[in-house]
Design an enzyme around this catalytic site. Structure first.
Site, PDB file in Angstrom:
ATOM      1  N   LYS A   9       0.693  -1.173   0.007  1.00 26.96           N
ATOM      2  CA  LYS A   9       0.077   0.133   0.044  1.00 26.96           C
ATOM      3  C   LYS A   9       0.932   1.276   0.005  1.00 26.96           C
ATOM      4  CE  LYS A   9      -3.891  -2.132   2.106  1.00 26.96           C
ATOM      5  NZ  LYS A   9      -4.951  -2.199   3.269  1.00 26.96           N
ATOM      6  N   TYR A  49     -12.233  -2.397  -3.955  1.00 29.56           N
ATOM      7  CA  TYR A  49     -12.641  -2.567  -2.732  1.00 29.56           C
ATOM      8  C   TYR A  49     -14.306  -2.429  -2.602  1.00 29.56           C
ATOM      9  CZ  TYR A  49      -8.316  -2.093  -0.331  1.00 29.56           C
ATOM     10  OH  TYR A  49      -6.994  -2.141   0.209  1.00 29.56           O
ATOM     11  N   ASN A 112      -2.203  -0.222   6.823  1.00 27.78           N
ATOM     12  CA  ASN A 112      -1.574  -1.434   7.362  1.00 27.78           C
ATOM     13  C   ASN A 112      -0.550  -2.162   6.271  1.00 27.78           C
ATOM     14  OD1 ASN A 112      -3.674  -2.261   5.566  1.00 27.78           O
ATOM     15  ND2 ASN A 112      -4.865  -3.264   6.969  1.00 27.78           N
ATOM     16  N   HIS A 115      -2.155  -5.227   1.190  1.00 25.74           N
ATOM     17  CA  HIS A 115      -3.127  -6.145   1.054  1.00 25.74           C
ATOM     18  C   HIS A 115      -3.031  -7.402   0.248  1.00 25.74           C
ATOM     19  CE1 HIS A 115      -7.213  -6.938  -0.758  1.00 25.74           C
ATOM     20  NE2 HIS A 115      -6.297  -7.365  -1.974  1.00 25.74           N
ATOM     21  N   GLU A 126      -9.066 -10.029  -8.358  1.00 19.12           N
ATOM     22  CA  GLU A 126      -8.052  -8.765  -8.306  1.00 19.12           C
ATOM     23  C   GLU A 126      -6.936  -8.843  -9.099  1.00 19.12           C
ATOM     24  OE1 GLU A 126      -7.354  -9.282  -4.030  1.00 19.12           O
ATOM     25  OE2 GLU A 126      -9.168  -8.519  -3.435  1.00 19.12           O
TER      26      GLU A 126
HETATM   27  P1  IDP Z   1      -7.865  -6.817   5.026  1.00 11.22           P
HETATM   28  O1  IDP Z   1      -7.038  -5.877   4.065  1.00 11.22           O
HETATM   29  O2  IDP Z   1      -7.459  -7.729   6.234  1.00 11.22           O
HETATM   30  O3  IDP Z   1      -8.740  -7.992   3.954  1.00 11.22           O
HETATM   31  P2  IDP Z   1     -10.559  -5.773   4.943  1.00 11.22           P
HETATM   32  O4  IDP Z   1     -11.466  -5.991   5.904  1.00 11.22           O
HETATM   33  O5  IDP Z   1     -10.742  -6.331   3.420  1.00 11.22           O
HETATM   34  O6  IDP Z   1      -9.104  -6.135   5.616  1.00 11.22           O
HETATM   35  O7  IDP Z   1     -10.476  -4.241   4.622  1.00 11.22           O
HETATM   36  C1  IDP Z   1      -9.855  -3.896   3.607  1.00 11.22           C
HETATM   37  C2  IDP Z   1      -9.175  -2.428   4.219  1.00 11.22           C
HETATM   38  O8  IDP Z   1      -9.666  -1.260   4.678  1.00 11.22           O
HETATM   39  C3  IDP Z   1      -7.873  -3.041   5.273  1.00 11.22           C
HETATM   40  O9  IDP Z   1      -6.732  -3.555   4.968  1.00 11.22           O
HETATM   41  C4  IDP Z   1      -7.754  -1.403   5.928  1.00 11.22           C
HETATM   42  O10 IDP Z   1      -6.880  -0.895   4.931  1.00 11.22           O
HETATM   43  C5  IDP Z   1      -9.216  -0.837   5.577  1.00 11.22           C
HETATM   44  N1  IDP Z   1     -10.022  -1.025   6.916  1.00 11.22           N
HETATM   45  C6  IDP Z   1     -10.603  -2.012   7.446  1.00 11.22           C
HETATM   46  N2  IDP Z   1     -11.542  -2.080   8.289  1.00 11.22           N
HETATM   47  C7  IDP Z   1     -11.058  -0.662   8.735  1.00 11.22           C
HETATM   48  C8  IDP Z   1     -11.758   0.492   9.735  1.00 11.22           C
HETATM   49  O11 IDP Z   1     -12.259   0.060  10.615  1.00 11.22           O
HETATM   50  N3  IDP Z   1     -11.243   1.656   9.772  1.00 11.22           N
HETATM   51  C9  IDP Z   1     -10.354   1.998   8.865  1.00 11.22           C
HETATM   52  N4  IDP Z   1      -9.845   1.142   7.770  1.00 11.22           N
HETATM   53  C10 IDP Z   1     -10.228   0.036   7.864  1.00 11.22           C
HETATM   54 MG    MG Z   2     -10.068  -7.813   2.565  1.00 16.14          MG
END
Ligand code: IDP
Ligand code: MG
Length: 137
Positions: A9, A49, A112, A115, A126
């Site tokens: 990211k 997304y 984080n 992805h 994807e």
């Molecule tokens: P993942 O990346 O671990 O699969 P997902 O639930 O698919 O997690 O969420 C996609 C991305 O959205 C996350 O990696 C993070 O960058 C962001 N995200 C997920 N939940 C939150 C939240 O509660 N607040 C802000 N950003 C979030």
């Molecule tokens: Mg995800």
């Protein structure tokens, strides 16, 4: 062999963590089948997304992921999706175990670092969004 889509990211690229992420996948035994640096536009972000379109964090997530270049990759190996998710750690980096990418390099829930696809079906979708067949080896 299974393939998964992994993306460093914007904050991971900006912090110089591309090599670190690649090294971890190489050492684990995965084979790199595609890689590119790109700037994601809003349309691609929304498609990538799409499952999160109704979430309160969607607009912030799109703003973040389109803010600066990312590095998109396709890695191949046994149980690639599951193993890669384990190597990444929990979505909220504060909950991610030490030794995982998020657990070693982030404290953020949104920024984080990486992805990774959550299923083989997501991986195929994807990979198709980010790569033409001719770009994969
Ligand atoms: P993942 O990346 O671990 O699969 P997902 O639930 O698919 O997690 O969420 C996609 C991305 O959205 C996350 O990696 C993070 O960058 C962001 N995200 C997920 N939940 C939150 C939240 O509660 N607040 C802000 N950003 C979030
Ligand atoms: Mg995800």
């Amino acid at each position: 062999m299974e393939r998964t889509f992994i993306m460093v990211k914007p904050n991971g690229v900006a912090r110089g963590l591309v090599g670190e992420v690649i090294a971890r996948f190489e050492r684990r035994g995965f084979v790199l089948r595609g890689i590119k640096a790109l700037r994601i536009d809003r349309e691609l972000a929304a498609r990538h997304y799409a499952e999160h379109v109704d979430k309160p964090f969607f607009e912030g997530l799109v703003a973040f992921i389109t803010s600066a270049p990312v590095v998109a990759m396709v890695w191949e190996g046994r149980e690639a999706v599951t193993v890669a998710r384990a190597m990444m750690g929990a979505t909220d980096s504060a909950q991610a175990a030490p030794g995982t990418i998020r657990g070693d390099f982030s404290l953020s829930k949104e920024e984080n670092v990486v992805h990774g696809s959550d299923s083989p079906e997501s991986a195929a979708r994807e990979i198709g969004l980010f790569f033409d067949e001719a770009e994969l080896v």
